[in-house]
Scaffold this active site. Structure first.
Site, short mmCIF file in Angstrom:
data_model
loop_
_atom_site.label_atom_id
_atom_site.label_comp_id
_atom_site.label_asym_id
_atom_site.label_seq_id
_atom_site.Cartn_x
_atom_site.Cartn_y
_atom_site.Cartn_z
CB THR A 135 -27.74 81.51 -104.60
OG1 THR A 135 -27.38 81.97 -105.91
CG2 THR A 135 -29.25 81.53 -104.47
CG ASN B 178 -24.14 89.90 -112.55
OD1 ASN B 178 -24.55 90.88 -111.93
ND2 ASN B 178 -24.97 89.06 -113.13
CD GLN C 218 -19.21 88.48 -111.42
OE1 GLN C 218 -18.05 88.34 -111.83
NE2 GLN C 218 -20.15 87.58 -111.66
CB SER D 113 -19.78 82.73 -105.76
OG SER D 113 -20.00 81.56 -106.47
CG HIS E 253 -19.22 79.11 -109.60
ND1 HIS E 253 -19.70 79.48 -110.84
CD2 HIS E 253 -20.18 79.46 -108.72
CE1 HIS E 253 -20.91 80.01 -110.70
NE2 HIS E 253 -21.22 80.02 -109.42
CB THR F 109 -21.12 66.59 -94.16
OG1 THR F 109 -21.81 65.82 -93.18
CG2 THR F 109 -19.66 66.17 -94.22
CB CYS G 255 -29.40 82.86 -113.51
SG CYS G 255 -28.12 83.65 -112.66
#
Ligand code: PLP
Length: 529
Positions: A73, A161, A191, A211, A213, A249, A338
Site C-alpha cells: 500500500t 489477488n 501476488q 509486499s 507478507h 528508521t 481488506c
C-alpha cells in the site's frame, strides 16, 4: 477437528521459519540503527545492503532501484504520488500531458483509492478511468489502446489477488509503447513475487510494488521498484533514510526476514516447483467437484496462478460456505482480505461480467509456494466433509434483524439506561470461567447452522458439551427458555455476530440472563481447551 488448514495465502502467509529466525536474530543481536556510524550501525547497514542486493538480483532490476517500504500500500502510494507530482510539474510548464488516470477494473483497492486521493490532494482534476477486463479477468487491450493516448498514468496488476488471473504484461507494454510512450506505468506485483518472472530490467515499467507478507516475510515490510528514468517524490520525509527516498528508521527485522525469503527463493528447496503446485491445485479442484457437484470455477486455470482457486457454488452465499469451511477448520475467504468485512459481491468478479449471484457466492482458496502436499491432502478430505455436511443440512433461512421468524417480543429486557441489547449481553472471554463457576446451571448454546456443526463435529467448550439451536430455528427452542427467564444461557457461534443476535432476541423477549461470547469460537477455542 480444530487444527487450522490455512488456505488464505493471498491475504497473508505464515512467516517462513528461516525468516522468523533472521528477524529474531536481528532484533536480539543486530539491532543497531542503520544510520548510526558506530560498529553496530555499520553492521545493520551491511545487512540492509545485502538484502537489497539479493532483491536486486532476484527481481533483475537493471538500473532501477529498490526502496524498502512498509508494504505494497505504501509502495503504491509513493508511486502514485511520484507520478502525479511529475504530471503536475509538466502541466505547469505547459507540456501536453494526458488527462486520464487509468487503472485495471480488477485492481486491489489500494490503486484506485490512491489515485483518487492524491488527485484530490494535489488538485489535479484528472479523470479516473477503469480499464475493462474480459471474462477471464485479463485487461482489454483494445480498450487500453483506445484511451492510452490520453493516459497520464496507467496502473495494472501482474496477477490478481482474488482470482489469480495473470495479466498480459507484454501485451500491455506493447500498447503503451505504441500509443502512450509518455504515460507512466505502475505494476502491482504483490501476488506475482516468487510466482512469476517479472523481467523488470527489460520492461518499461516505471514503478512496481511488492509486499513481504504475501510471501512468507512478516507484515510491515515491502519494496518499491523505481525505474532509473521514473520521477520520484518521497511520501515521507525526515531523517533522509533510503537515500532520502523514504524517511523513518528502517524495519531491520523485516528486512532481514525478507532476505531469508530471497535466500529461500534462490536456494529453491523451500518452495515447490510448478509441477507440484499444479498437482496441488488439481487435488483441490477434484475435491471441490466431489464436494459440490455443481461448483463453478471463476477463472480459467490456463491463465491463473496455480496457487489461487476462485469458485462459486450456485445457491450458496459466500458467507454460508465460509461458515462451513471455518467450522471444519479450513480458512478461506470470500475475496480480498481488506473487503472481507463488506457484504458487497466481489468487484473483481463483477468486472469480469459474472452475474451478481455468482459473485455473491464466490470463495477464494489460495496457498503459497511453500505449502506441503500432505497439507493439501488433509485440506481435500475436509473439503469433501464440508460438501457432505452442507448436503445433509439443506438450505438455511436466517431470521431477519426484525426477528420475523421469532415470536414478537415485549417486555423490559434490559436494565434502565442500557443501549444495544447485544452489547448488554456480551460476556468477555476472560470472564467465562468465573461466570461458569458462579452459574453451574448455565447452558452453552451453539447457534451455528446444522452444516457447520456437521462439518466441524461436536463442540465442547469449557469441558461442557454445547447444545445446538441454529439461529434459523431459534424460535422452536425459545419456549422452555422463556419459561425460566433467569436460567443462564450463553450463545456461541463462529464470529460472535449470530450469537449476539440470539442473546439480543432472547432479552427482547424478556429473558434476563441470556449472554453471548463476542469474537465467537475463533477467540474461544484456545481459551476453552
Ligand atoms: N495489492 C494486492 C494485489 C494485494 O493483494 C494487496 C494485499 O492484499 C495489496 C496490494 C496491499 O498490500 P499490503 O498489505 O502490503 O499493503
Amino acid at each position: 477437528m480444530t487444527d487450522d488448514i490455512y488456505l488464505d495465502a493471498n491475504a497473508t502467509t505464515p512467516v517462513l521459519p528461516a525468516a522468523a529466525a533472521a528477524a529474531l536474530h536481528t532484533m536480539q543481536s543486530l539491532y543497531g540503527n542503520p544510520s548510526s556510524t558506530h560498529a553496530m550501525g555499520l553492521q545493520a547497514q551491511a545487512l540492509m545492503a545485502g538484502v537489497r542486493e539479493q532483491a536486486t538480483r532476484w527481481l533483475d532490476t537493471g538500473t532501477g532501484r529498490l526502496v524498502f517500504v512498509s508494504g505494497a500500500t505504501e509502495a503504491i502510494q509513493t508511486a502514485v504520488l511520484s507520478a502525479l507530482c511529475a504530471i503536475r510539474t509538466q502541466r505547469d510548464c505547459g507540456a501536453a500531458v494526458g488527462r486520464l488516470l487509468v487503472y485495471g477494473a480488477t485492481e486491489h483497492k489500494a490503486v484506485p483509492e490512491s489515485m483518487a486521493h492524491w488527485n484530490q490532494v494535489l488538485g489535479l482534476h484528472l479523470a479516473l478511468h477503469a480499464l475493462p477486463v474480459d471474462s477471464d479477468g485479463r485487461h482489454d487491450l483494445a480498450a487500453l489502446a483506445a484511451v492510452a493516448g490520453d493516459a497520464a498514468l496507467v496502473c495494472t496488476m501482474a496477477a490478481n489477488n482474488e482470482t489469480g488471473t495473470i495479466s498480459d504484461l507484454d501485451g500491455i507494454e506493447r500498447v503503451l509503447v505504441q500509443y502512450a510512450p509518455h504515460a507512466l506505468w505502475l505494476v502491482d506485483c504483490v501476488q506475482a513475487l516468487g510466482k512469476l518472472p517479472l523481467r523488470l530490467r527489460e520492461r518499461r515499467i516505471d514503478y512496481a510494488a511488492f509486499s513481504g507478507h504475501k510471501l512468507y516475510a512478516p507484515k510491515g515490510i515491502g519494496l518499491l521498484y523505481v525505474h532509473a528514468d521514473a520521477p520520484f517524490t518521497p511520501l515521507m520525509v525526515g531523517g533522509g533514510q533510503e537515500g532520502a527516498s523514504r524517511s523513518g528508521t528502517e524495519n531491520l527485522a523485516g528486512i532481514a526476514a525478507l532476505g531469508a525469503v530471497f535466500d529461500a527463493l534462490q536456494g529453491g528447496s523451500s518452495f515447490r516447483d510448478d509441477a507440484a503446485l499444479l498437482r496441488m491445485r488439481q487435488a483441490l479442484v477434484d475435491s471441490l467437484r466431489e464436494a459440490f457437484p455443481d461448483v463453478l470455477f471463476n477463472t480459467p486455470f490456463a491463465c491463473a496462478l496455480p496457487t489461487t482457486i476462485n469458485f462459486s457454488v450456485p445457491g450458496r452465499a459466500s458467507k454460508d460456505l465460509m461458515d462451513v469451511f471455518d467450522a471444519a477448520g479450513v480458512r478461506v475467504s470470500a475475496g480480498s482480505a481488506c473487503s472481507a468485512a463488506k457484504a458487497a459481491p466481489s468487484h473483481v468478479l463483477l468486472a469480469m461480467g459474472q452475474p451478481e449471484a455468482r459473485a455473491a457466492s464466490a470463495i477464494r482458496m489460495s496457498f503459497g509456494p511453500a505449502t506441503e502436499e500432505a497439507w493439501i491432502t488433509q485440506a481435500c478430505a475436509r473439503i469433501r466433509r464440508c460438501g457432505q455436511a452442507l448436503a445433509s443440512a439443506g438450505p438455511t433461512h436466517l431470521p431477519t434483524d426484525h426477528g420475523s421468524t421469532l415470536p414478537t417480543a415485549s417486555g423490559p429486557a434490559m436494565e434502565p439506561g442500557t443501549g444495544d441489547p447485544a452489547e448488554t449481553a456480551a460476556l468477555e472471554v476472560h470472564d467465562m470461567p468465573q461466570f461458569l463457576a458462579h452459574h453451574p446451571d448455565a447452558r452453552l448454546i451453539d447457534v451455528r447452522e446444522a452444516g457447520e456443526r456437521l462439518a466441524g463435529g461436536p463442540l465442547q467448550l469449557y469441558g461442557q458439551a454445547t447444545h445446538h439451536a441454529a439461529l434459523s430455528e431459534l424460535a422452536q427452542h425459545c419456549g422452555p427458555w422463556l419459561a425460566r427467564p433467569q436460567a443462564p444461557l450463553v450463545f456461541v457461534c463462529r464470529s460472535g455476530a449470530r450469537s449476539a443476535r440470539a442473546a439480543a432476541m432472547l432479552r427482547r423477549m424478556g429473558h434476563t440472563n441470556a449472554w453471548h461470547l463476542p469474537g465467537g469460537l475463533a477467540l474461544q477455542a484456545r481459551q476453552a481447551e
